[in-house]
Design an enzyme around this catalytic site. Structure first.
Site, PDB file in Angstrom:
ATOM      1  N   GLY A 288     -33.927  29.580  15.526  1.00  0.00           N
ATOM      2  CA  GLY A 288     -35.306  29.554  15.067  1.00  0.00           C
ATOM      3  C   GLY A 288     -35.685  30.686  14.140  1.00  0.00           C
TER       4      GLY A 288
ATOM      5  NE  ARG B 221     -39.419  21.495   7.679  1.00  0.00           N
ATOM      6  CZ  ARG B 221     -40.075  22.578   7.283  1.00  0.00           C
ATOM      7  NH1 ARG B 221     -40.218  22.834   5.988  1.00  0.00           N
ATOM      8  NH2 ARG B 221     -40.580  23.402   8.174  1.00  0.00           N
TER       9      ARG B 221
ATOM     10  CB  CYS C 202     -47.857   3.179  -1.273  1.00  0.00           C
ATOM     11  SG  CYS C 202     -49.439   2.362  -1.480  1.00  0.00           S
ATOM     12  CD  GLU C 203     -48.545   6.378   3.826  1.00  0.00           C
ATOM     13  OE1 GLU C 203     -49.572   7.005   4.133  1.00  0.00           O
ATOM     14  OE2 GLU C 203     -48.168   5.334   4.400  1.00  0.00           O
TER      15      GLU C 203
ATOM     16  CE1 TYR D  35     -42.515  18.678  12.367  1.00  0.00           C
ATOM     17  CE2 TYR D  35     -41.160  19.425  10.540  1.00  0.00           C
ATOM     18  CZ  TYR D  35     -41.287  18.762  11.754  1.00  0.00           C
ATOM     19  OH  TYR D  35     -40.181  18.204  12.331  1.00  0.00           O
TER      20      TYR D  35
ATOM     21  N   PRO E 120     -28.420  29.638  14.842  1.00  0.00           N
ATOM     22  CG  PRO E 120     -27.484  31.139  13.332  1.00  0.00           C
ATOM     23  CD  PRO E 120     -27.403  30.687  14.761  1.00  0.00           C
ATOM     24  N   GLY E 121     -29.743  27.702  12.129  1.00  0.00           N
ATOM     25  CA  GLY E 121     -29.448  26.616  11.204  1.00  0.00           C
ATOM     26  C   GLY E 121     -30.183  26.824   9.899  1.00  0.00           C
TER      27      GLY E 121
END
Length: 449
Positions: A258, A343, A374-375, A347, A301-302
């Protein structure tokens, strides 16, 4: 508003990113124009050298910290951030292990050359088939997430006469995001065991022949700045660790990952060396206060490895100015969007963008980069400043898209997912093939073959 709307903020963009001839963006020694001409847009670009550099630096920082406090450390690359066989090979070459959380990720890691013993297997709902496969190939550690999973594994090792190393995932009651953290008695989430139920779960594991309990796992959140949340969580988990030592060895403690990165110039992530020393010293101090030996440590970790190594290239299609109460915002539409980066819609994640095919010469204007879907929520970059002479046909690059963009991608509005291209030392190559319309139609069983 930046002084220069063409600048590439250090730490947000790959270390190799710079402006070449005519102000064109260059990453890994390859220009944006060359990449777009060769592979088209949208295009996800990953700087291989940056991935390797960050993996190596992170491993070295935690090894130094662990050695200074008399213990060892193992770093697992969190495959959920971005996983393909090329990345598996890169992180293995830099001395990391790999963390997977589904049967699909397990197979990608194995296909990438990972020894099963180098893998950790997470997940709150690992199926019987996934667990059977993990045990059969010899996965190094399975992180148990529920009582049901304990019994599933008990049946598998009994039936196959196998031996399987396991950890128990616990909730410390600490949840951290960026520089803030919340500490409660319990954490309301789907993962792991509350601390007050963990001892009973470990007792059950220890009585099952074929399961080898090797330690505790705890993960407190994502995109974390600072060490305060890690310190508080470690303190709580070490109380449980001390309690469990009365019934047997608890050789390992995995504190998850994280670690935050910079997506915009406003972000100020904690340097990895400071993070490593702060977390490891917190564990060492906690063990000293309890009179226990510092266990072997692990981290996952990523994003901190691949996030800033990636950029996404788009072509600008249309622009339009929208008058606001005190300003004018220019909407810049590109040929991708929420299908390749969900994302911001999921978020409210913030990103930054720059003209990539050239440097602009006009004064900066406030922009919102949006996709073609279409958003109304199809926003790629909610707000940034770009040169006012940007125009249809220009290439636009969005920074820090190496983590969680490709894994969360979709075919919304039947838009094919873009390829992923690796760049290094002036060369480029496809590491994940992009989809075509034919790929989409091939899955439609109603089309006559």
């Amino acid at each position: 508003m930046p002084d220069d709307a063409n600048d590439l903020v250090e730490g947000v963009w790959p270390h190799s990113a710079h402006r070449g001839d005519g102000g064109e963006l260059v990453v890994g020694g390859v220009s944006a124009g060359e990449l777009a001409r060769t592979y088209g847009t949208p295009l996800q670009v990953l700087d291989e050298t940056e991935v390797r550099r960050r993996a190596s630096q992170l491993r070295a920082a935690f090894e130094r910290a662990a050695q200074a406090h008399g213990t060892s450390v193992r770093i697992y690359y969190a495959g959920k951030a971005l996983l393909n066989t090329s990345i598996v090979r890169w992180v293995l070459a830099e001395g990391l292990n790999v963390d997977v959380c589904t049967g699909g990720e397990l197979e990608v890691a194995l296909a990438g050359g990972a020894d099963a013993a180098q893998l950790g297997f997470h997940g709150n709902n690992k199926s019987v088939a996934e667990l059977e496969r993990a045990v059969a190939v010899g996965v190094g550690t399975i992180v148990i997430d529920s009582d049901i999973e304990i019994e599933r594994l008990a049946a598998i090792v009994s039936r196959t006469d196998a031996e399987q190393r396991v950890m128990l995932r616990v909730n410390s009651g600490v949840h951290a995001e960026t520089h803030d953290f919340l500490a409660t008695a319990h954490e309301d989430q789907k993962f792991g065991f509350p601390l007050d139920r963990a001892a009973a779960a470990v007792a059950r594991i220890r009585e099952i022949e074929g399961l080898v309990f090797v330690g505790l796992h705890c993960h407190i959140g994502s995109q974390i700045f600072g060490v305060a949340g890690f310190r508080e969580s470690a303190s709580r988990v070490l109380d449980l660790h001390q309690q469990l030592l009365a019934g047997g060895d608890v050789p390992q403690l995995n504190l998850g990952g994280g670690f935050g990165i910079a997506y915009t110039r406003a972000d100020d992530p904690t340097p990895i060396g400071e993070l490593a020393e702060g977390i490891v010293s917190a564990v060492a101090e906690g063990c000293a206060a309890r009179g226990t030996r510092v266990p072997a440590l692990a981290f996952e970790p990523g994003r901190a490895i691949v996030g800033n190594a990636g950029i996404t290239l788009y072509e600008i299609g249309t622009t339009k100015d929208v008058a606001l109460e005190n300003a004018t915002r220019r909407y810049v539409s590109v040929d991708g969007g929420m299908s390749d980066n969900a994302r911001p819609a999921l978020y409210g994640a913030a990103y930054s963008a720059r003209l990539a095919s050239r440097s602009g010469s006009a004064d900066p204007v406030l922009v919102r980069v949006v996709g073609k879907h279409c958003e109304s929520g199809d926003i790629v970059v909610d707000h940034d400043y770009l040169p006012g002479d940007l125009a249809p046909g220009d290439l636009l690059a969005v920074a820090a898209t190496g983590a969680y963009c490709a894994p969360l991608s979709s075919n919304y509005n039947h838009v094919p997912r873009p390829p992923i291209v690796a760049v290094a030392d002036g060369a480029s190559r496809v590491i994940v093939r992009g989809e075509t319309i034919d790929d989409l139609l091939a899955r439609d069983a109603g089309i006559a073959q």
